[in-house]
Scaffold this active site. Sequence first.
Site, mmCIF file in Angstrom:
data_model
loop_
_atom_site.group_PDB
_atom_site.id
_atom_site.type_symbol
_atom_site.label_atom_id
_atom_site.label_comp_id
_atom_site.label_asym_id
_atom_site.label_seq_id
_atom_site.Cartn_x
_atom_site.Cartn_y
_atom_site.Cartn_z
ATOM 1 N N LYS A 166 -6.236 -4.407 -9.346
ATOM 2 C CA LYS A 166 -7.416 -4.032 -8.544
ATOM 3 C C LYS A 166 -7.303 -2.565 -8.126
ATOM 4 C CE LYS A 166 -7.517 -5.005 -3.984
ATOM 5 N NZ LYS A 166 -7.794 -3.849 -3.100
ATOM 6 N N ASN A 167 -6.121 -2.172 -7.633
ATOM 7 C CA ASN A 167 -5.974 -0.824 -7.071
ATOM 8 C C ASN A 167 -5.791 0.253 -8.117
ATOM 9 O OD1 ASN A 167 -6.410 -1.959 -4.636
ATOM 10 N ND2 ASN A 167 -4.283 -1.902 -3.960
ATOM 11 N N ARG A 172 -14.240 -0.285 1.410
ATOM 12 C CA ARG A 172 -13.932 1.064 1.834
ATOM 13 C C ARG A 172 -13.414 1.930 0.685
ATOM 14 N NH1 ARG A 172 -9.664 2.904 3.090
ATOM 15 N NH2 ARG A 172 -10.507 3.973 4.901
ATOM 16 N N CYS A 177 -11.104 -1.097 9.049
ATOM 17 C CA CYS A 177 -11.222 -2.460 8.546
ATOM 18 C C CYS A 177 -10.244 -3.291 9.376
ATOM 19 C CB CYS A 177 -10.895 -2.521 7.059
ATOM 20 S SG CYS A 177 -9.151 -2.355 6.727
ATOM 21 N N ARG A 207 -7.816 3.383 9.169
ATOM 22 C CA ARG A 207 -7.961 3.842 7.774
ATOM 23 C C ARG A 207 -8.759 5.164 7.701
ATOM 24 N NH1 ARG A 207 -7.730 -0.993 4.284
ATOM 25 N NH2 ARG A 207 -7.229 0.467 2.629
ATOM 26 N N PRO A 208 -8.326 6.211 8.381
ATOM 27 C CA PRO A 208 -9.064 7.486 8.347
ATOM 28 C C PRO A 208 -9.077 8.098 6.943
ATOM 29 C CG PRO A 208 -6.915 7.786 9.332
ATOM 30 C CD PRO A 208 -7.078 6.309 9.146
ATOM 31 N N ILE A 209 -9.953 9.082 6.739
ATOM 32 C CA ILE A 209 -10.002 9.782 5.447
ATOM 33 C C ILE A 209 -9.828 11.284 5.637
ATOM 34 C CG2 ILE A 209 -11.423 8.040 4.266
ATOM 35 C CD1 ILE A 209 -13.840 9.964 4.766
ATOM 36 N N ASP A 210 -9.188 11.669 6.735
ATOM 37 C CA ASP A 210 -9.044 13.091 7.029
ATOM 38 C C ASP A 210 -8.306 13.848 5.922
ATOM 39 O OD1 ASP A 210 -6.941 11.369 8.254
ATOM 40 O OD2 ASP A 210 -5.956 13.293 8.527
ATOM 41 N N GLN A 211 -7.349 13.212 5.272
ATOM 42 C CA GLN A 211 -6.593 13.898 4.215
ATOM 43 C C GLN A 211 -7.453 14.131 2.971
ATOM 44 O OE1 GLN A 211 -3.270 14.975 4.857
ATOM 45 N NE2 GLN A 211 -4.076 14.406 6.860
ATOM 46 N N ASP A 248 1.367 -4.191 0.907
ATOM 47 C CA ASP A 248 0.497 -5.247 0.386
ATOM 48 C C ASP A 248 1.258 -6.533 0.064
ATOM 49 O OD1 ASP A 248 -1.737 -3.041 -1.501
ATOM 50 O OD2 ASP A 248 -1.487 -3.456 0.634
ATOM 51 N N ILE A 260 2.976 1.059 7.707
ATOM 52 C CA ILE A 260 1.834 1.729 7.086
ATOM 53 C C ILE A 260 0.549 1.525 7.872
ATOM 54 C CG2 ILE A 260 0.460 1.967 4.974
ATOM 55 C CD1 ILE A 260 3.371 2.810 4.549
ATOM 56 N N ARG A 279 -11.730 -10.910 -3.093
ATOM 57 C CA ARG A 279 -11.809 -9.461 -3.284
ATOM 58 C C ARG A 279 -10.680 -8.974 -4.181
ATOM 59 N NH1 ARG A 279 -12.206 -6.000 1.895
ATOM 60 N NH2 ARG A 279 -12.127 -4.535 0.194
HETATM 61 C C1 EPZ Z 1 -4.412 1.942 -0.752
HETATM 62 O O1 EPZ Z 1 -5.219 2.054 0.391
HETATM 63 C C2 EPZ Z 1 -4.619 0.530 -1.262
HETATM 64 N N1 EPZ Z 1 -6.026 0.351 -1.638
HETATM 65 C C3 EPZ Z 1 -4.221 -0.473 -0.178
HETATM 66 O O2 EPZ Z 1 -4.362 -1.773 -0.734
HETATM 67 C C4 EPZ Z 1 -2.761 -0.245 0.186
HETATM 68 O O3 EPZ Z 1 -2.397 -1.113 1.222
HETATM 69 C C5 EPZ Z 1 -2.575 1.208 0.631
HETATM 70 O O4 EPZ Z 1 -3.025 2.109 -0.405
HETATM 71 C C6 EPZ Z 1 -1.121 1.535 0.929
HETATM 72 O O5 EPZ Z 1 -0.352 1.305 -0.222
HETATM 73 C C7 EPZ Z 1 -6.457 0.872 -2.803
HETATM 74 O O6 EPZ Z 1 -5.707 1.489 -3.546
HETATM 75 C C8 EPZ Z 1 -7.898 0.646 -3.143
HETATM 76 P P1 EPZ Z 1 -3.458 5.080 2.204
HETATM 77 P P2 EPZ Z 1 -5.456 3.520 1.054
HETATM 78 O O7 EPZ Z 1 -4.501 6.140 2.220
HETATM 79 O O8 EPZ Z 1 -5.456 4.547 0.002
HETATM 80 C C9 EPZ Z 1 -3.090 6.878 6.542
HETATM 81 C C10 EPZ Z 1 -4.955 -4.033 -0.754
HETATM 82 O O9 EPZ Z 1 -4.613 -5.001 -0.062
HETATM 83 N N2 EPZ Z 1 -4.133 7.832 6.108
HETATM 84 O O10 EPZ Z 1 -2.325 5.203 1.269
HETATM 85 O O11 EPZ Z 1 -6.645 3.396 1.947
HETATM 86 C C11 EPZ Z 1 -3.612 5.467 6.661
HETATM 87 O O12 EPZ Z 1 -4.186 5.243 7.934
HETATM 88 C C12 EPZ Z 1 -5.256 -2.702 -0.097
HETATM 89 O O13 EPZ Z 1 -5.074 -4.056 -2.008
HETATM 90 C C13 EPZ Z 1 -4.491 8.868 6.966
HETATM 91 O O14 EPZ Z 1 -3.966 8.981 8.071
HETATM 92 O O15 EPZ Z 1 -4.171 3.677 1.938
HETATM 93 C C14 EPZ Z 1 -2.373 4.635 6.451
HETATM 94 O O16 EPZ Z 1 -1.664 4.544 7.676
HETATM 95 C C15 EPZ Z 1 -5.131 -2.765 1.405
HETATM 96 N N3 EPZ Z 1 -5.450 9.753 6.557
HETATM 97 C C16 EPZ Z 1 -1.545 5.469 5.475
HETATM 98 O O17 EPZ Z 1 -2.095 6.787 5.525
HETATM 99 C C17 EPZ Z 1 -6.046 9.659 5.316
HETATM 100 O O18 EPZ Z 1 -6.901 10.520 5.001
HETATM 101 C C18 EPZ Z 1 -1.600 4.991 4.034
HETATM 102 O O19 EPZ Z 1 -2.957 4.863 3.692
HETATM 103 C C19 EPZ Z 1 -5.663 8.606 4.468
HETATM 104 C C20 EPZ Z 1 -4.708 7.704 4.874
#
Ligand code: EPZ
Length: 422
Positions: A22-23, A97, A121, A126-130, A309, A331, A401
Amino acid sequence: MDKIVVEGGSRLVGEIKISGAKNAALPLLAAALLPTGPSTYKNVPLLQDVSTMGKLLRQLGCEVDGRRTMTIAPPPGKHPRGKHHYEAPYQLVKTMRASILVLGPLVARYGHGRVSLPGGCAIGARPIDQHLKGLEAMGAKVTLEHGYVDVSCKRLRGASIVCDVPTVTGCENLMMAAALAKGRTVIENAAREPEVEELALVLNKMGARIQGAGTHVITIEGVDELQPIEHAIVADRIEAGTFAVAAAITRGDLLLRGARAEHMDAMLSKLRAAGAHVTVEAGGVRVRGGGDLAPVDITTQPHPGFPTDMQAQFMVLAALADGQSVIKETIFENRFMHVPELARMGADIAVSGRVAVVRGGPKLSGAQVMATDLRASASLVLAGLVAGGKTEVLRVYHLDRGYEAIEKKLRAVGAKIKRAKA
Ligand code: EPZ
């Protein structure tokens, strides 16, 4: 709304074909916006999130055909023909998302992307600032208004970006944006997940020039155009890990066909530590339950550390182990929602902040339980496989999902499990 009903007590024996990841599928589908023509993906998992991404791509003007083998033809030309070609609307993004993954490709290919802010969620903010910091570094104009993020740039330029956290979809978004930027982009503190590597491999097949995916530093030399490709999606390491736990806790013997052991090192070593027998075979990974399960301490980390996960699934194993396990979730800030549901089945788990102390016991008892998020629902199904009596998992739309026909796959190896109307 459906529910899953499972009678505990069966040993799982046989072979399960692992679906496409999926990912990996979600960023790969978004990447199909980049080339000047239709790309085809094989081994696409039949999941709710993947069909949501297909709907979003259609909304953005793509022609999307097929399911298991999916062809995506992006709108021609260099500029979007109207708002619908660059806007990912709230009603779609709120259901998934990962829709944010179209932002980088839209800006790179059409100069403009507008995505409803994904919001948080169940498992965290789950911010997107990065994602946005990186796009701004590449010269994009980023505005946040009315619940949307609007990003525009005639042509992105290469930049040096240091991620504050190794974000998976953040790196994927920035890699896709940088692929068509002018000049070199370097992403430091990059995520090292196998799905990031899979995306880089496909972008390079399209003609991108990416090096270092899978390490902390990814370098992208921008090109002017990308070509459409054909690609078979890599097996889902989290689905495989979920069934590996099922084999261990039911003292079964499962061959996880197509699973890539090299993507599963951390979880497989924890399974061995718990007493399961794990062997790598030509066709995949075989997991056999041993005797009593030993407790295991787990701290979730970015890849190659133990994956967040798989945390909920291992909590079920810990609840059955002969001793105490300590599970730390580093995480996401709210990823213990499966705990009260497992407690209803007799699990002895004490949570303090991001640490759960699990005192293993001999048995769980079947109950009606509520799924709260994707991986929590998987853990409840696992618990039902071994609990005494019947377990009903409600709100299985969470499960759909990320798991393709999980009840069919489990029934085929001996589980007494079915889907029913709630
Ligand atoms: C991906 O989510 C996966 N989803 C998630 O899988 C997985 O749990 C996660 O990576 C961690 O491995 C997909 O790939 C579609 P991150 P993602 O950005 O990219 C923080 C599942 O069950 N962060 O790596 O959203 C964030 O808050 C799902 O299949 C910021 O602070 O995760 C978190 O604490 C759930 N700012 C950490 O980084 C940002 O701009 C890791 O998040 C982005 C993230």
